[in-house]
Write an enzyme that holds these catalytic residues in place. Structure first.
Site, PDB file in Angstrom:
ATOM      1  N   GLU A 150       0.843  -1.194   0.000  1.00 18.17           N
ATOM      2  CA  GLU A 150       0.000   0.000   0.000  1.00 18.17           C
ATOM      3  C   GLU A 150       0.875   1.239   0.000  1.00 18.17           C
ATOM      4  O   GLU A 150       0.552   2.244  -0.633  1.00 18.17           O
ATOM      5  CB  GLU A 150      -0.947  -0.017   1.199  1.00 18.17           C
ATOM      6  CG  GLU A 150      -1.997  -1.130   1.140  1.00 18.17           C
ATOM      7  CD  GLU A 150      -1.468  -2.528   1.422  1.00 18.17           C
ATOM      8  OE1 GLU A 150      -0.337  -2.661   1.933  1.00 18.17           O
ATOM      9  OE2 GLU A 150      -2.179  -3.510   1.126  1.00 18.17           O
ATOM     10  N   HIS A 199     -11.448  -6.115   8.057  1.00 14.76           N
ATOM     11  CA  HIS A 199     -12.194  -5.803   6.827  1.00 14.76           C
ATOM     12  C   HIS A 199     -13.407  -4.935   7.146  1.00 14.76           C
ATOM     13  O   HIS A 199     -14.411  -4.981   6.448  1.00 14.76           O
ATOM     14  CB  HIS A 199     -12.694  -7.074   6.137  1.00 14.76           C
ATOM     15  CG  HIS A 199     -11.617  -8.051   5.800  1.00 14.76           C
ATOM     16  ND1 HIS A 199     -11.166  -8.974   6.688  1.00 14.76           N
ATOM     17  CD2 HIS A 199     -10.905  -8.225   4.666  1.00 14.76           C
ATOM     18  CE1 HIS A 199     -10.206  -9.700   6.121  1.00 14.76           C
ATOM     19  NE2 HIS A 199     -10.032  -9.268   4.903  1.00 14.76           N
TER      20      HIS A 199
END
Ligand SMILES: Cc1ncc(C[n+]2csc(CCOP(=O)(O)OP(=O)(O)O)c2C)c(N)n1
Ligand SMILES: [Mg+2]
Lengths: 410, 339
Positions: B60, B129
């Protein structure tokens, strides 16, 4: 005006996509037994080529050959087979349970069973793994209770993690299995830190870090290598190269480097590649690396060359990004069948006994599942309490959380 | 007008911008060939080629850092972080770099960049998540933070974000991808094809950043919400009968303070709802602003209904999620003065 031709962006592509004919001709596979076994105090510089080869023990005829063979007894190998078969059966049952709505999610190991099952057998009590979600063999081979694994998967009233974690993100300090994070790669460097602590305390325990091919791209991986290299930490750094990271083929994370193992070379860390579908080879390499760590020779980077046969998770369908028959074409075969054939060849196993073992194992897994389901599944039966949601954020609950728990009425 | 899911609308927004401006590039984990784990970029690589839509290594930091370099060069990257929960490796690049290029170089370099991330819970995703990290972005000077609540807005806001000269964090409530989820997890969801906000205009249009919209007019209290919580608040109003005025903020920074103040001055009461944890959440900022601007009109303390201050649990998801029952109870308490 500059008359150079324009630049262009290079984006790696896998050899084939859905509809194409699977092709693993780029995976160079040396003969079993052909890679030498160095002494454990070897100068890393002198074994750089091991980062580009593949250590293999079992040959095509099911014989164990070469310098890495001969470490495991018949009993140990039969136990190894049983562990892998248990993991495979466990996976099949849990995939089915997920489809039946008994849990939200599952991740299987199909094709990769040898890696975690064999590695675990080379460790000593007190050693610590920092696993990813695809190493449940570390628990099974350590004798962890299948019922407790299922309790976690079902998030039921006996879930050792109180319903807080997603399925398969187990934790067992007692069996050397660090609590799994859902965030990739974060634990690779923590394994190095744990190993450094053992050295600081003049202990004899070692650590093992685990990471997938895809996750090696995270900075945490590189941080782990530099710390391990600098402090010669007693750690085994394991890369499970199963060729895929969800839909992304391994070439995206590997880039221009020849292999994942070769990443260790720039850090002066000895790096070995091993046939991840060969239980004997995995065990032999694990033992070599673990002994190096324990005898204070420092870290080893190991790349297990394997293949993710199943979907990434129950949320994934690989037909969208790779040929359906790709796993059949995988040249390193199936770890369970290869060990089975070897044991038959050794004269200690037979097709009939294998069938019988399959039935016994299924029976054991089904019995465990019945027991676990008796304690509830995600949407039915016993659940962890809502109170448990508020507990364990801190050692002692601060006043603001106490107030919130009261507001929640639990 | 065609109806689209929120994923289709977001894809359409990227498609429109890629078509209009060849400086727009798209990349992230699994976004190229496969089209993203939520399929938001499906078909874009086939249409625009691999150098405009591609897969990245799982980093990321790498995704956002590379996007910053491209933005500084003059491209308009619109990158995906697979889940907002995975943005932390990129946080240094976002906070110390993307947000400050313009300021520290006195405009010599700028960073027209969009970072898309699915946010929020309700999908049994546990602590990795489900997070809603919007306050970690609104707290940073130099960033804009957007949270759409429906397909029509999502496309218009994404286009406005891609065209924006500064970095925009674009948080997509993943529980809304398929329909206006109102917190009743045990009922079937209404698909966007049956909802008027699923009507997505063709081609290019913008929904400007910094303009809230009133989703329900009312007189009894003002609700400040964004993303999934807009529908939870609507359900709570319907189920309690409280005549709530529900404001969908759409963009948290810039923030439509005028709309907030006008409504609270009218109703005299304010409930703030978000899924993120309470302490130092964006609701704290909203509450302070309401107090500073509407103190003399307030007839009750400003009330926040949020996720609890714990990591997002797996099994106890619906005890954690501030659903219509909890939100409705707050409405009743605030209107009755019984707190
Ligand atoms: C920091 C972070 N980024 C992204 C993800 C989403 N994600 C989960 S698994 C996965 C692929 C991992 O591939 P690999 O490392 O090869 O492991 P494998 O699943 O093949 O065992 C991705 C991208 C994540 N969990 N954490
Ligand atoms: Mg992988």
């Amino acid at each position: 005006m500059n008359d150079q031709p324009p630049l262009s962006l290079h984006v790696p592509e896998p050899a084939v996509r859905p509809g194409g004919k699977p092709d693993f001709s780029s995976v160079k596979i040396p003969n079993a037994g052909s890679v030498p076994r160095p002494e454990i105090d070897v100068d890393p510089e002198s074994i750089r080529d091991l980062a580009f080869s593949i250590i293999r023990v079992l040959n095509r005829d099911g014989e164990a050959v070469g310098p890495w063979a001969g470490l495991l007894s018949d009993e140990a190998l039969l136990e190894g087979l049983r562990h892998m078969m248990t993991l495979r059966t466990f996976d099949a049952r849990m995939l089915m349970a997920q489809r039946q709505g008994k849990t939200s999610f599952y991740m299987q190991h199909m094709g990769e069973e040898a890696v975690s099952c064999a590695f675990r057998k080379a460790l000593e009590p007190g050693d610590m793994n920092f696993p990813t979600y695809r190493q449940a063999g570390l628990l099974i081979a350590a004798g962890y209770s299948l019922v407790d694994m299922m309790n976690e998967i079902f998030s039921n009233e006996r879930d050792p993690l109180k319903g807080r974690q997603m399925p398969v993100l187990y934790s067992s300090k007692a069996l050397g299995f660090f609590t799994i994070s859902g965030n990739l790669a974060t634990q690779f460097i923590q394994a190095v830190g744990w190993a450094m602590a053992s050295a600081i305390k003049r202990d004899t325990r070692i650590a093992a870090g685990w990471i997938g091919d895809g996750a090696t791209a995270e900075s945490d991986f590189h941080a782990a290598l530099v710390f391990a290299s600098t402090y010669k930490a007693p750690v085994v750094l394991n890369i499970v190269n199963n060729q895929w990271a969800i839909s992304t083929f391994q070439g995206i994370a590997r880039g221009g480097s020849g292999t994942f193992a070769a990443r260790g070379l720039g850090f002066g860390i000895p790096a070995l590649r091993v046939d991840g579908n060969d239980y004997l080879a995995v065990y032999a390499v694990a033992r070599w690396a673990i002994e190096r760590a324990r005898r204070n020779f420092g870290p080893t980077l190991v790349e297990y060359v394997t293949y993710r046969v199943g979907a990434h998770s129950t949320s994934d369908d690989p037909a969208a990004y790779r040929p359906k028959t790709e796993s059949d074409a995988w040249p390193l075969g199936d770890p369970v069948i290869r060990l089975k054939n070897h044991l038959i060849r050794r004269g200690v196993w037979s097709e009939a006994r294998h069938k019988q073992a399959e039935a016994e194992i299924l029976d054991g897994v089904v019995t465990a599942q019945k027991e676990a389901e008796g304690h509830g599944t995600l949407h039915a039966g016993g659940k962890p309490s809502v109170r448990d949601m508020f507990e364990g954020v801190y050692a002692e609950m601060p006043p603001h959380l106490r107030r919130q728990r009261q507001q929640a009425g639990v | 007008m065609p109806r689209k899911t929120m994923v289709e609308a977001i894809r359409d927004g990227m498609d429109v911008m890629m078509e209009r401006d060849d400086n727009v590039v798209i990349f992230g984990e699994d976004v190229g060939y496969f089209g993203g784990v939520f399929r938001a970029t499906q078909g874009l690589q086939a249409k625009y080629g691999k150098s405009r839509c591609f897969d990245t290594p799982i980093s990321e930091l790498g995704i956002v850092g590379a996007a910053i370099g491209m933005a500084a060069y003059g491209l308009r990257p619109c990158v995906e972080v697979q889940f907002a929960d995975y943005m932390y490796p990129a946080y240094d690049q976002i906070v110390s770099e993307a947000a400050r290029l313009r300021y520290r170089s006195n405009g010599d370099f700028t960073c027209p960049l969009v970072v898309r991330m699915p946010t929020g819970g309700g999908i049994s995703g546990g602590q990795t998540h489900s997070q809603s990290p919007e306050a970690l972005f609104t707290h940073v000077s130099g960033l804009k933070t957007v949270v759409p609540s429906n397909p029509k807005d999502a496309k218009g806001l994404l286009i406005a974000s891609i065209e924006d000269p500064d970095p925009v964090i674009f948080l997509e409530p993943k529980r809304l991808y398929n329909g206006p989820f109102d917190g009743h997890h045990d009922r079937p969801i209404t698909p966007w094809s049956k909802h008027e906000l699923g009507e997505v205009p063709e081609g290019h249009y913008r929904v400007p950043l910094g303009q809230a919209v009133i989703r329900r007019e009312g007189a009894a209290l003002t609700v400040l919400a964004y993303g999934t919580m807009v529908y939870v608040a609507m359900a709570a109003a319907a189920e309690t009968g409280v005549d709530a005025e529900i404001i969908d903020l759409r963009s948290l920074l810039p923030l439509d303070l005028e709309a907030i103040v006008a409504s609270v001055r009218k109703t005299g009461r304010c409930v703030i709802v978000h899924e993120a944890t309470l302490t130092s959440g964006f609701g704290a900022e909203l509450s302070a602003l309401v107090q500073e601007n509407c103190f003399f009109e307030l007839e009750a303390p400003v009330r926040r209904v949020t996720g609890w201050d714990t990591p997002y649990p797996h099994a106890q998801e619906w005890d954690y999620f501030p659903g219509p029952e909890r939100v409705g109870r707050a409405f009743l308490e605030v209107v009755s003065g019984d707190q």
